[in-house]
Design an enzyme around this catalytic site. Structure first.
Site, PDB file in Angstrom:
ATOM      1  N   SER A  64     -27.502  56.848  29.643  1.00 24.18           N
ATOM      2  CA  SER A  64     -26.278  56.092  29.373  1.00 24.18           C
ATOM      3  C   SER A  64     -26.397  55.316  28.066  1.00 24.18           C
ATOM      4  CB  SER A  64     -26.013  55.105  30.508  1.00 24.18           C
ATOM      5  OG  SER A  64     -26.043  55.759  31.746  1.00 24.18           O
TER       6      SER A  64
HETATM    7  N1  SAH Z   1     -29.661  55.399  34.107  1.00 23.50           N
HETATM    8  C1  SAH Z   1     -29.966  56.780  33.830  1.00 23.50           C
HETATM    9  C2  SAH Z   1     -28.692  57.583  34.024  1.00 23.50           C
HETATM   10  C3  SAH Z   1     -28.901  59.015  34.203  1.00 23.50           C
HETATM   11  S1  SAH Z   1     -27.405  59.929  34.499  1.00 23.50           S
HETATM   12  C4  SAH Z   1     -30.434  56.868  32.405  1.00 23.50           C
HETATM   13  O1  SAH Z   1     -30.020  56.027  31.608  1.00 23.50           O
HETATM   14  O2  SAH Z   1     -31.206  57.770  32.062  1.00 23.50           O
HETATM   15  C5  SAH Z   1     -27.270  59.866  36.246  1.00 23.50           C
HETATM   16  C6  SAH Z   1     -28.410  60.429  37.027  1.00 23.50           C
HETATM   17  O3  SAH Z   1     -28.036  60.412  38.406  1.00 23.50           O
HETATM   18  C7  SAH Z   1     -28.780  61.874  36.718  1.00 23.50           C
HETATM   19  O4  SAH Z   1     -30.140  61.954  36.408  1.00 23.50           O
HETATM   20  C8  SAH Z   1     -28.458  62.630  38.010  1.00 23.50           C
HETATM   21  O5  SAH Z   1     -29.312  63.721  38.246  1.00 23.50           O
HETATM   22  C9  SAH Z   1     -28.605  61.542  39.043  1.00 23.50           C
HETATM   23  N2  SAH Z   1     -27.894  61.779  40.299  1.00 23.50           N
HETATM   24  C10 SAH Z   1     -26.666  62.310  40.464  1.00 23.50           C
HETATM   25  N3  SAH Z   1     -26.340  62.358  41.771  1.00 23.50           N
HETATM   26  C11 SAH Z   1     -27.400  61.844  42.453  1.00 23.50           C
HETATM   27  C12 SAH Z   1     -27.671  61.630  43.838  1.00 23.50           C
HETATM   28  N4  SAH Z   1     -26.799  61.950  44.796  1.00 23.50           N
HETATM   29  N5  SAH Z   1     -28.869  61.090  44.164  1.00 23.50           N
HETATM   30  C13 SAH Z   1     -29.772  60.740  43.212  1.00 23.50           C
HETATM   31  N6  SAH Z   1     -29.563  60.925  41.895  1.00 23.50           N
HETATM   32  C14 SAH Z   1     -28.394  61.476  41.519  1.00 23.50           C
END
Ligand code: SAH
Length: 216
Positions: A64
């Site tokens: 993000s």
């Molecule tokens: N804060 C992180 C955001 C990553 S994007 C960063 O800055 O790197 C969101 C993440 O949520 C992704 O890695 C995706 O694989 C994960 N995600 C999506 N659905 C999910 C779920 N049901 N359980 C766990 N993780 C999930």
């Protein structure tokens, strides 16, 4: 880039993207100055790590943008003695910030490759107060519940019941929720077993992967 150049890039990020846009929490600004965000993206994108946008981290997911993470964390108000549940470890960058703000972070990621990569970066940085889990974060992590704070980094259609259940009384939860044609970031505070919700701001997140469609 050399490490002092990265430090300067972080200072600039904090001044131009966070302070200029209204982020005031000094503890938060200090952590953003310290955590090396460039280590959480692929090396060929390192020079873009402190820019004002999200970046791809593989598997159709993104790290993000700094401002939106800061905004979420400012509303989450993590205290040093708090236990935090994070859904969506992703790159592990926000996990590293949370680990510096709170006591223990429990982080759940659906995609095993991302979790393992995040684990190795946090290990290299010497961050030891994080427990990782691979699985569906919508179910929370009952073994370590209840949590003082819960943060969800992917957008769902509603706040999963398990997460509300696993939040402490007076605990805070931040999560993006999908409306008809847009997403909105929600702050929830738990009072008398109910989550009192308010809108923070419109936003744009990757979707929460759902394995249990019967939840609502
Ligand atoms: N804060 C992180 C955001 C990553 S994007 C960063 O800055 O790197 C969101 C993440 O949520 C992704 O890695 C995706 O694989 C994960 N995600 C999506 N659905 C999910 C779920 N049901 N359980 C766990 N993780 C999930």
């Amino acid at each position: 880039m050399k490490s002092d150049e990265y430090r300067a890039a972080r200072e600039q990020m904090v001044a131009e993207q966070l302070i200029a846009k209204g982020i005031k929490d000094q503890r938060l600004l200090k952590i953003f100055r310290e955590i090396p965000r460039h280590l959480f993206v692929d090396s060929f994108m390192e020079h873009l790590a402190y820019k004002e946008y999200p970046l791809p981290i593989g598997f159709n997911q993104t790290i993000s943008q700094p401002y939106i993470i800061a905004l979420m964390l400012e509303y989450l108000q993590v205290e040093p003695e708090n236990t935090v549940l994070e859904i969506g470890t992703g790159s592990g960058y926000q996990t590293a910030l949370l680990a510096n703000l709170g006591k223990t972070v429990y982080t759940v990621e659906y995609i095993s490759e991302l979790s393992l990569k995040a684990q190795s970066i946090l290990l290299k940085l010497g961050i030891a107060n994080v427990r990782f889990k691979i699985g569906d974060g919508a179910l929370g992590w009952s073994e370590f519940a209840p949590f003082d704070r819960i943060i969800v980094s992917a957008c769902g259609e509603f706040i999963p019941h398990q997460l509300i259940y696993q939040l402490k009384e007076n605990g805070r939860l931040v999560m993006p929720i999908k409306k008809e044609s847009y997403q909105v970031l929600i702050l929830g505070v738990k009072h008398n077993n109910r989550l009192i919700q308010r809108k923070i701001k419109e936003c744009e997140f990757v979707p929460l992967i759902t394995t249990n469609k019967k939840q609502n």
